[in-house]
Design an enzyme around this catalytic site. Structure first.
Site, short mmCIF file in Angstrom:
data_model
loop_
_atom_site.label_atom_id
_atom_site.label_comp_id
_atom_site.label_asym_id
_atom_site.label_seq_id
_atom_site.Cartn_x
_atom_site.Cartn_y
_atom_site.Cartn_z
N CYS A 1 -58.49 -45.24 18.39
CA CYS A 1 -59.92 -45.80 18.02
C CYS A 1 -60.73 -44.92 17.41
CB CYS A 1 -60.48 -46.31 19.39
SG CYS A 1 -59.67 -47.36 20.30
N MET A 2 -61.88 -45.29 17.22
CA MET A 2 -62.89 -44.50 16.46
C MET A 2 -63.36 -43.21 17.60
SD MET A 2 -66.58 -45.15 14.70
CE MET A 2 -65.97 -46.17 13.57
N ASP A 3 -63.55 -43.57 18.67
CA ASP A 3 -64.10 -42.47 19.84
C ASP A 3 -63.03 -42.17 20.84
OD1 ASP A 3 -66.74 -43.08 18.55
OD2 ASP A 3 -66.50 -44.89 19.46
N TYR B 1 -56.97 -52.14 20.52
CA TYR B 1 -57.06 -52.95 19.17
C TYR B 1 -55.53 -53.52 18.98
CZ TYR B 1 -61.97 -51.33 18.93
OH TYR B 1 -63.17 -51.22 19.17
N ARG C 1 -51.09 -27.48 -12.28
CA ARG C 1 -52.48 -27.93 -11.83
C ARG C 1 -53.62 -27.12 -12.48
NH1 ARG C 1 -53.78 -27.15 -5.41
NH2 ARG C 1 -54.36 -25.03 -5.90
C1 LIG Z 1 -55.60 -22.91 -1.00
C2 LIG Z 1 -55.24 -21.82 -1.86
C3 LIG Z 1 -54.77 -21.03 -1.33
C4 LIG Z 1 -54.12 -20.70 -0.01
O1 LIG Z 1 -52.99 -21.45 0.20
P1 LIG Z 1 -52.36 -21.31 1.74
O2 LIG Z 1 -51.10 -22.30 1.66
O3 LIG Z 1 -53.42 -21.92 2.74
O4 LIG Z 1 -52.19 -20.04 2.14
C5 LIG Z 1 -54.20 -19.79 -2.24
N1 LIG Z 1 -54.58 -19.81 -3.79
C6 LIG Z 1 -55.01 -21.13 -4.15
C7 LIG Z 1 -55.25 -21.08 -5.51
C8 LIG Z 1 -55.41 -21.98 -3.31
O5 LIG Z 1 -55.98 -23.22 -3.79
#
Ligand SMILES: *Cc1c(COP(=O)(O)O)cnc(C)c1O
Length: 363
Positions: free
Chosen positions: A306-308, A259, A130
């Protein structure tokens, strides 16, 4: 009669933070409050944890600035770093600590003269693919440049994120990620702080716990593991999403509801109209049979949300008065349970509560 309301239990937040400390003794806790504190309210959540947490972690510069504007003085970590070079001077002056995941960010730091020292965390990728570099030579070059930069506070930390700490079928891959993090820290001779553990690692993987832990979801009392709720870990749900029973109708067999006439009564029963829908953040994808809690019992949703409003089958003998309180998730009905019915995770449920839903803070 109350409309949809999210009750935020500040005591539960503090309880959960103490539970985290017991599992990571001696560690520094960066409370993850990105995405409006997972739907619990960024500034109120941080204020409630300001004394108990060692730092806060957010995903966007704007979130960090909002915390500073609200008077939060603890360190704040930008987990994705800054998004644009012209943010560097401001994040330094507002004391926002930044992850550094790319060459352009190192360059931006070098080029932006900062009057205040900037704390940087070198971000490495250990298997999630990532953010961050997985290349040791590149990481070493980033580190050397950050060390040479006069306004970067030394020593520089190392941060990474685990992708399968909550996934039992990927234990081997998880072990390799933890090992890789140790290797990178060693190879780069990092003397600054190390941070790897998310919630799942704090609960289940002490080997992933270094100086700084970054728990998010468990702070809110929710388990990251599919096979058990937060309560199994001694956590308390911090968000309880409630509304009211707005109307009831007696149905005869064959009566069609909502709906698309998606529900047809198979028998005489009492239909409940619950005053919350996807416009409040209840998932429209919730299938029939997703439980809601009313007068101490779980009853199934029927028809399309539904929405509400949404529909529940209260049962043939129901005597629930109009105006009865309905819990959609939280205390008494874990968000984990609702999420499992909806084919999602509780993270998504708690953080998508809509702005029109009032938040009430309980202390
Ligand atoms: C969101 C995130 C966390 C926290 O993750 P959890 O699973 O909610 O504990 C920690 N480090 C990074 C880099 C994140 O993006």
């Amino acid at each position: 009669m109350k409309t949809a309301t999210a009750y935020i239990d500040l005591k539960a937040l503090r309880h959960n933070l103490q539970a985290i400390r017991q599992r990571a003794p001696g560690c520094q806790v960066a409370a993850v409050v990105k995405a409006d504190a997972y739907g619990h309210g960024l500034c109120r959540t941080a204020a409630a944890l300001q004394d108990a947490a060692d730092a806060f972690a957010v995903a966007r510069t704007g979130e960090g600035l909002a915390l500073r504007d609200a008077g939060i003085v603890k360190p704040i970590m930008l987990l994705e770093g800054f998004f644009s070079p012209d943010e560097v001077t401001e994040i330094a002056s507002r004391h926002l600590d930044t992850a550094v995941h790319d060459d352009w960010q190192v360059t931006a730091i070098e080029r932006a003269p900062c009057a205040e020292p900037l704390r940087a965390w070198l971000q490495t990728d250990v298997g999630m693919h990532r953010l961050g570099s997985a290349d040791l030579a590149e990481l070493a070059a980033f580190k050397a440049r950050l060390e040479a930069c006069p306004w970067v506070r030394q020593p520089v930390g190392l941060i990474s994120h685990l992708s399968v700490a909550d996934t039992p079928s990927e234990v081997d891959y998880h072990q390799r990620q933890m090992e890789r993090f140790r290797q990178v820290a060693q190879a780069l001779r990092v003397t600054g702080p190390l941070s790897l553990a998310n919630s799942a690692a704090v609960l289940a993987w002490p080997e992933a716990v270094f100086q700084w832990v970054r728990p998010g979801i468990i702070l809110y009392g929710i388990s990251p593991f599919a096979d058990r709720d937060g309560s199994a870990w001694g956590l308390q749900p911090a968000q309880t999403f409630k509304t009211s029973l707005l109307a009831t109708h007696r149905l005869r067999p064959g009566d069609k509801v909502g709906y698309g006439a998606a529900f047809t009564a198979p028998r005489v029963t009492v239909l409940g109209i619950v005053a919350a829908g996807y416009g409040d953040g209840y998932p429209r994808a919730a299938p029939a049979g997703t439980p809601v809690l009313i007068n101490g019992r779980r009853v199934p949703t029927v028809g399309h949300v539904c929405m509400d409003m949404m529909f529940v089958d209260l049962g043939p003998d129901a005597a629930d008065p109009v105006g009865s309180e309905v819990t959609l998730w939280g205390q008494g009905l874990p968000a984990e349970t609702v999420a499992a019915h909806c084919g999602t995770i509780a993270y998504e449920l708690v953080c998508r509560i809509m702005p029109r839903v009032a938040r009430v803070y309980l202390d």
